[in-house]
Design an enzyme around this catalytic site. Sequence first.
Site, PDB file in Angstrom:
ATOM      1  N   HIS A 114      53.169  22.359  53.552  1.00 56.66           N
ATOM      2  CA  HIS A 114      54.337  23.216  53.382  1.00 56.66           C
ATOM      3  C   HIS A 114      55.561  22.728  54.178  1.00 56.66           C
ATOM      4  O   HIS A 114      55.493  22.601  55.396  1.00 56.66           O
ATOM      5  CB  HIS A 114      53.961  24.631  53.828  1.00 56.66           C
ATOM      6  CG  HIS A 114      54.893  25.684  53.321  1.00 56.66           C
ATOM      7  ND1 HIS A 114      55.183  25.850  51.983  1.00 56.66           N
ATOM      8  CD2 HIS A 114      55.605  26.634  53.976  1.00 56.66           C
ATOM      9  CE1 HIS A 114      56.025  26.854  51.838  1.00 56.66           C
ATOM     10  NE2 HIS A 114      56.306  27.347  53.021  1.00 56.66           N
ATOM     11  N   ASP A 154      50.065  21.628  49.975  1.00 55.94           N
ATOM     12  CA  ASP A 154      50.464  22.879  50.638  1.00 55.94           C
ATOM     13  C   ASP A 154      49.256  23.778  50.940  1.00 55.94           C
ATOM     14  O   ASP A 154      48.519  24.152  50.032  1.00 55.94           O
ATOM     15  CB  ASP A 154      51.453  23.629  49.730  1.00 55.94           C
ATOM     16  CG  ASP A 154      52.312  24.609  50.508  1.00 55.94           C
ATOM     17  OD1 ASP A 154      51.772  25.332  51.367  1.00 55.94           O
ATOM     18  OD2 ASP A 154      53.522  24.647  50.249  1.00 55.94           O
ATOM     19  N   SER A 167      61.001  27.876  51.608  1.00 54.00           N
ATOM     20  CA  SER A 167      59.923  28.840  51.497  1.00 54.00           C
ATOM     21  C   SER A 167      60.438  30.141  50.893  1.00 54.00           C
ATOM     22  O   SER A 167      61.117  30.108  49.872  1.00 54.00           O
ATOM     23  CB  SER A 167      59.269  29.044  52.869  1.00 54.00           C
ATOM     24  OG  SER A 167      58.001  29.659  52.714  1.00 54.00           O
TER      25      SER A 167
END
Length: 224
Positions: free
Chosen positions: A207, A151, A33
């Site tokens: 994600h 995501d 991330s």
Amino acid sequence: GFIRGSSPHRCVWVSVLSQDPKLKGGYNAMGFSQGSQFLRAVAQRCPDPPMKNLISVGGQHQGVFGLPRCPGESSHICDWIRKMLNSGAYTDTVQKHLVQAQYWHDPLNDDLYKKHSLFLADINQERVVNETYKKNLMSLNKFVMVKFLQDTMVDPVDSEWFGFYKPGQDKELETLQESAIYTEDRLGLAEMDSAGKLVFLATDGDHLQFTREWFNDNLLPYLR
Ligand SMILES: *[C@@H]1O[C@H](CO)[C@@H](O)[C@H](O)[C@H]1NC(C)=O
């Protein structure tokens, strides 16, 4: 967490790493991330010890515009973050203390972004081209970018492959290859692409959701 200390402007922890004789020949780095764009900053700013492969897992290389999963009404912190981002994302105080602001990219206020984004606009060479950044990034063997097709955390998800909204609006997207950072080759990405150094991987899932098997098959080879 939402709020964290500042980005690695100085190469402090990297100089700690560089004392380690095992890393003399270089190291592979994997960021998850927002850690992905911070590690890219490390690759661009801190060439010693040399980073070999950079693996970005769900990183936001052109930033984000939106907080898709932050529940508005129920959570004061979400409200507060939104308010700060809408009104003052590019003020110095917010830029320095709110991690989200460091990769807030408002395509409707492109000039403000370019002028005042302390972190992202700097590492993406929006203001000036720092040849050192370019040279350091280009010395990677591979820059691997993983995008999560389902995501719900990153908006727009194309940012995981260095794409984003075209400047001036928030509907139409452009790929990395269509964007100015590439066509003007401000960061060496076009040259890296021609040399086969950019690897674009996609996986199903939300994600950072992947299986061990997918990891072993697709990412492990870049860590050897
Ligand atoms: C370019 O980046 C390097 C590494 O962070 C830095 O030391 C240097 O001051 C920068 N140069 C300019 C012109 O911003």
